[in-house]
Design an enzyme around this catalytic site. Structure first.
Site, PDB file in Angstrom:
ATOM      1  N   GLY A  82       0.746  -1.103  -0.013  1.00  0.00           N
ATOM      2  CA  GLY A  82      -0.060  -0.163  -0.038  1.00  0.00           C
ATOM      3  C   GLY A  82       0.792   1.154   0.013  1.00  0.00           C
ATOM      4  N   SER A 107       1.221   3.253  -2.515  1.00  0.00           N
ATOM      5  CA  SER A 107       0.792   4.035  -3.612  1.00  0.00           C
ATOM      6  C   SER A 107       0.047   5.317  -3.115  1.00  0.00           C
ATOM      7  CB  SER A 107      -0.241   3.239  -4.807  1.00  0.00           C
ATOM      8  OG  SER A 107      -1.261   2.902  -3.690  1.00  0.00           O
ATOM      9  N   ASN A 116       1.077  -2.642   5.501  1.00  0.00           N
ATOM     10  CA  ASN A 116       0.300  -1.392   5.539  1.00  0.00           C
ATOM     11  C   ASN A 116      -1.014  -1.444   4.676  1.00  0.00           C
ATOM     12  OD1 ASN A 116       0.256   1.806   5.925  1.00  0.00           O
ATOM     13  ND2 ASN A 116       0.475   1.172   3.652  1.00  0.00           N
ATOM     14  N   SER A 162      -5.033  -0.014  13.954  1.00  0.00           N
ATOM     15  CA  SER A 162      -5.613   1.179  13.966  1.00  0.00           C
ATOM     16  C   SER A 162      -6.131   1.198  15.568  1.00  0.00           C
ATOM     17  CB  SER A 162      -6.712   1.232  13.293  1.00  0.00           C
ATOM     18  OG  SER A 162      -7.391   2.460  13.782  1.00  0.00           O
ATOM     19  N   TYR A 176     -14.603  -2.449  10.660  1.00  0.00           N
ATOM     20  CA  TYR A 176     -13.174  -2.031  10.349  1.00  0.00           C
ATOM     21  C   TYR A 176     -12.580  -2.199  11.477  1.00  0.00           C
ATOM     22  CZ  TYR A 176      -9.397   1.067   9.318  1.00  0.00           C
ATOM     23  OH  TYR A 176      -8.144   1.839   9.566  1.00  0.00           O
ATOM     24  N   ALA A 235     -13.244  -3.991  14.367  1.00  0.00           N
ATOM     25  CA  ALA A 235     -12.844  -5.384  14.739  1.00  0.00           C
ATOM     26  C   ALA A 235     -12.004  -5.840  13.808  1.00  0.00           C
ATOM     27  CB  ALA A 235     -14.337  -6.152  14.346  1.00  0.00           C
ATOM     28  N   LYS A 250      -9.341  -4.338  12.680  1.00  0.00           N
ATOM     29  CA  LYS A 250      -8.085  -3.701  13.178  1.00  0.00           C
ATOM     30  C   LYS A 250      -7.826  -4.660  14.297  1.00  0.00           C
ATOM     31  CE  LYS A 250      -6.614  -1.329   9.781  1.00  0.00           C
ATOM     32  NZ  LYS A 250      -5.539  -1.566   8.843  1.00  0.00           N
ATOM     33  N   ILE A 258      -5.058  10.209  11.074  1.00  0.00           N
ATOM     34  CA  ILE A 258      -3.758  10.716  10.112  1.00  0.00           C
ATOM     35  C   ILE A 258      -4.388  11.209   8.914  1.00  0.00           C
ATOM     36  CG2 ILE A 258      -1.382   9.976   9.111  1.00  0.00           C
ATOM     37  CD1 ILE A 258      -1.790   9.241  12.176  1.00  0.00           C
TER      38      ILE A 258
HETATM   39  N1  LIG Z   1      -5.272   7.596   8.035  1.00  0.00           N
HETATM   40  C1  LIG Z   1      -5.676   7.115   9.041  1.00  0.00           C
HETATM   41  O1  LIG Z   1      -6.207   7.959   9.947  1.00  0.00           O
HETATM   42  C2  LIG Z   1      -5.633   5.716   9.721  1.00  0.00           C
HETATM   43  C3  LIG Z   1      -5.883   5.208  10.900  1.00  0.00           C
HETATM   44  C4  LIG Z   1      -5.594   4.291  11.392  1.00  0.00           C
HETATM   45  C5  LIG Z   1      -4.844   3.125  10.485  1.00  0.00           C
HETATM   46  N2  LIG Z   1      -5.107   3.455   9.018  1.00  0.00           N
HETATM   47  C6  LIG Z   1      -4.528   2.314   8.685  1.00  0.00           C
HETATM   48  O2  LIG Z   1      -3.211   2.601   7.895  1.00  0.00           O
HETATM   49  C7  LIG Z   1      -2.848   1.964   6.541  1.00  0.00           C
HETATM   50  C8  LIG Z   1      -2.671   3.064   5.252  1.00  0.00           C
HETATM   51  O3  LIG Z   1      -3.802   4.011   5.365  1.00  0.00           O
HETATM   52  P1  LIG Z   1      -3.540   5.233   4.560  1.00  0.00           P
HETATM   53  O4  LIG Z   1      -4.221   6.246   5.682  1.00  0.00           O
HETATM   54  O5  LIG Z   1      -2.419   5.475   4.307  1.00  0.00           O
HETATM   55  O6  LIG Z   1      -4.771   5.244   3.578  1.00  0.00           O
HETATM   56  P2  LIG Z   1      -4.832   5.474   2.006  1.00  0.00           P
HETATM   57  O7  LIG Z   1      -4.029   6.742   1.672  1.00  0.00           O
HETATM   58  O8  LIG Z   1      -6.329   5.244   1.531  1.00  0.00           O
HETATM   59  O9  LIG Z   1      -3.853   4.147   1.295  1.00  0.00           O
HETATM   60  C9  LIG Z   1      -4.342   2.951   1.347  1.00  0.00           C
HETATM   61  C10 LIG Z   1      -3.398   1.974   0.667  1.00  0.00           C
HETATM   62  O10 LIG Z   1      -3.613   0.754   0.902  1.00  0.00           O
HETATM   63  C11 LIG Z   1      -3.781   0.058  -0.190  1.00  0.00           C
HETATM   64  N3  LIG Z   1      -4.915  -0.888  -0.661  1.00  0.00           N
HETATM   65  C12 LIG Z   1      -6.248  -0.895  -0.223  1.00  0.00           C
HETATM   66  N4  LIG Z   1      -6.989  -2.005  -0.530  1.00  0.00           N
HETATM   67  C13 LIG Z   1      -6.044  -2.858  -1.159  1.00  0.00           C
HETATM   68  C14 LIG Z   1      -6.166  -4.163  -1.486  1.00  0.00           C
HETATM   69  N5  LIG Z   1      -7.282  -4.798  -1.526  1.00  0.00           N
HETATM   70  N6  LIG Z   1      -5.190  -4.722  -2.158  1.00  0.00           N
HETATM   71  C15 LIG Z   1      -3.893  -3.923  -2.037  1.00  0.00           C
HETATM   72  N7  LIG Z   1      -3.713  -2.580  -1.593  1.00  0.00           N
HETATM   73  C16 LIG Z   1      -4.664  -2.280  -1.154  1.00  0.00           C
HETATM   74  C17 LIG Z   1      -4.009   1.217  -1.418  1.00  0.00           C
HETATM   75  O11 LIG Z   1      -3.589   0.884  -2.744  1.00  0.00           O
HETATM   76  P3  LIG Z   1      -4.357   1.574  -4.044  1.00  0.00           P
HETATM   77  O12 LIG Z   1      -4.648   2.930  -3.756  1.00  0.00           O
HETATM   78  O13 LIG Z   1      -3.163   1.229  -4.915  1.00  0.00           O
HETATM   79  O14 LIG Z   1      -5.426   0.645  -4.598  1.00  0.00           O
HETATM   80  C18 LIG Z   1      -3.316   2.281  -0.862  1.00  0.00           C
HETATM   81  O15 LIG Z   1      -1.898   2.155  -1.150  1.00  0.00           O
HETATM   82  C19 LIG Z   1      -4.245   1.233   6.377  1.00  0.00           C
HETATM   83  O16 LIG Z   1      -4.118  -0.041   6.857  1.00  0.00           O
HETATM   84  C20 LIG Z   1      -5.482   1.879   7.266  1.00  0.00           C
HETATM   85  O17 LIG Z   1      -6.382   1.205   7.558  1.00  0.00           O
HETATM   86  C21 LIG Z   1      -5.004   4.702   8.722  1.00  0.00           C
END
Ligand SMILES: NC(=O)c1ccc[n+]([C@@H]2O[C@H](COP(=O)([O-])OP(=O)(O)OC[C@H]3O[C@@H](n4cnc5c(N)ncnc54)[C@H](OP(=O)(O)O)[C@@H]3O)[C@@H](O)[C@H]2O)c1
Length: 253
Positions: A15, A17, A92, A144, A158, A160, A162, A191
């Site tokens: 992830g 990208s 991630n 998370s 979601y 659950a 995490k 974030i």
């Molecule tokens: N942002 C927050 O506040 C927050 C809080 C708690 C936890 N998190 C966790 O942190 C991690 C990163 O989140 P982020 O905030 O950076 O979100 P984001 O900007 O939406 O990025 C999510 C990443 O996950 C990839 N992804 C999603 N579904 C996928 C699948 N089926 N197969 C492969 N790749 C997949 C996406 O790839 P593509 O776009 O290329 O499809 C993207 O690179 C996640 O696990 C999220 O649950 C985030």
């Protein structure tokens, strides 16, 4: 350079990208790592991350739907072939997908949210295990804070999922410790990434920042720093642990 020992390590960041994965890939590259940049739907994002990585170090670009075993096995194989092994796996990739209350959540959504956030980390860790045994490497799972507190409205399933990532981290830490493999997790709070652009209003994000003891929402780099710490020798005696990175929004003894 923050962690000298990370230099030359082979690191796969799923992830990368978008959001947290991008910051993490770049920070590992700053330490002189070979970085596997992975994407699913956002190819342009993956290409951009690799471009940045290559300015700092070296890496490769890989695509896979992390819910699909065949694609994940191929992803790990391709990375190992191009990098010459794997030292650090950062699980991630993940997302909320959409908000659904328990009252009317569909079984399709249930399956998708668990596959995207839990199955993905399980499949990648399993596929990388033999290589991680060779390198006595480590895994960092991204959970998370929602896994602790149930999250905001519409994110119960979601949350659950995490929570399952948190428990899976501990269980993997026990099973893999005899091989010298450490497994830890980072639990982000709110974030500012695409994630919250998609799933939260600007008002809610502002309100959360106001409630946060350190007075702001998190940045992707805040999470990347914790991931790098856990992957480095500075954490060599830490396994089955988590670091909550949320500005003090959620604290517990
Ligand atoms: N942002 C927050 O506040 C927050 C809080 C708690 C936890 N998190 C966790 O942190 C991690 C990163 O989140 P982020 O905030 O950076 O979100 P984001 O900007 O939406 O990025 C999510 C990443 O996950 C990839 N992804 C999603 N579904 C996928 C699948 N089926 N197969 C492969 N790749 C997949 C996406 O790839 P593509 O776009 O290329 O499809 C993207 O690179 C996640 O696990 C999220 O649950 C985030």
């Amino acid at each position: 350079m923050i962690y000298e020992d990370l230099k030359g390590k082979k690191v796969l960041v799923t992830g990368s990208s978008s959001g947290i994965g991008v910051a993490t890939a770049k920070m590992f590259a700053q330490q002189g790592c070979f970085v596997g940049v992975h994407y699913f739907r956002t190819k342009a994002g993956g290409e951009k991350t690799l471009e940045e990585v290559k300015k700092l170090s070296d890496g490769c670009l890989l695509a896979a739907d992390m819910r699909d075993k065949e694609q994940v096995v191929r992803l790990i194989k391709d990375f190992v072939k191009q990098a010459g092994g794997i030292d650090v796996l950062v699980n991630n990739a993940g997302t909320l997908i959409e908000r659904q209350d328990f009252a009317d959540a569909t079984t399709e959504y249930y399956e998708d949210v668990f596959a995207t956030n839990v199955k993905s980390a399980f499949l990648a860790s399993q596929a990388a295990l033999e290589e991680l045994k060779k390198s006595k490497g480590c895994i960092v799972n991204i959970g998370s804070v929602a896994g602790h507190n149930g999250g905001a409205k519409g994110s119960g399933l979601y949350s659950a999922a995490k929570a399952a990532v948190a428990t899976m981290t501990i269980a993997m830490a026990k099973e893999f410790a005899p091989f010298g493999i450490r497994v830890n997790s980072v639990m982000p709070g709110l974030i500012e990434t695409r994630f919250h652009e998609q799933f939260s209003t600007a008002e809610r994000r502002k309100a959360v920042a106001k409630q946060t003891p350190l007075g702001r929402n998190g940045r992707a780099e805040d999470i990347a720093k914790a991931i790098l710490f856990l992957a480095s020798n500075a954490a060599e005696f830490i396994t089955g642990e988590y670091i909550a990175v949320n500005g003090g929004l959620y604290m517990r003894a």
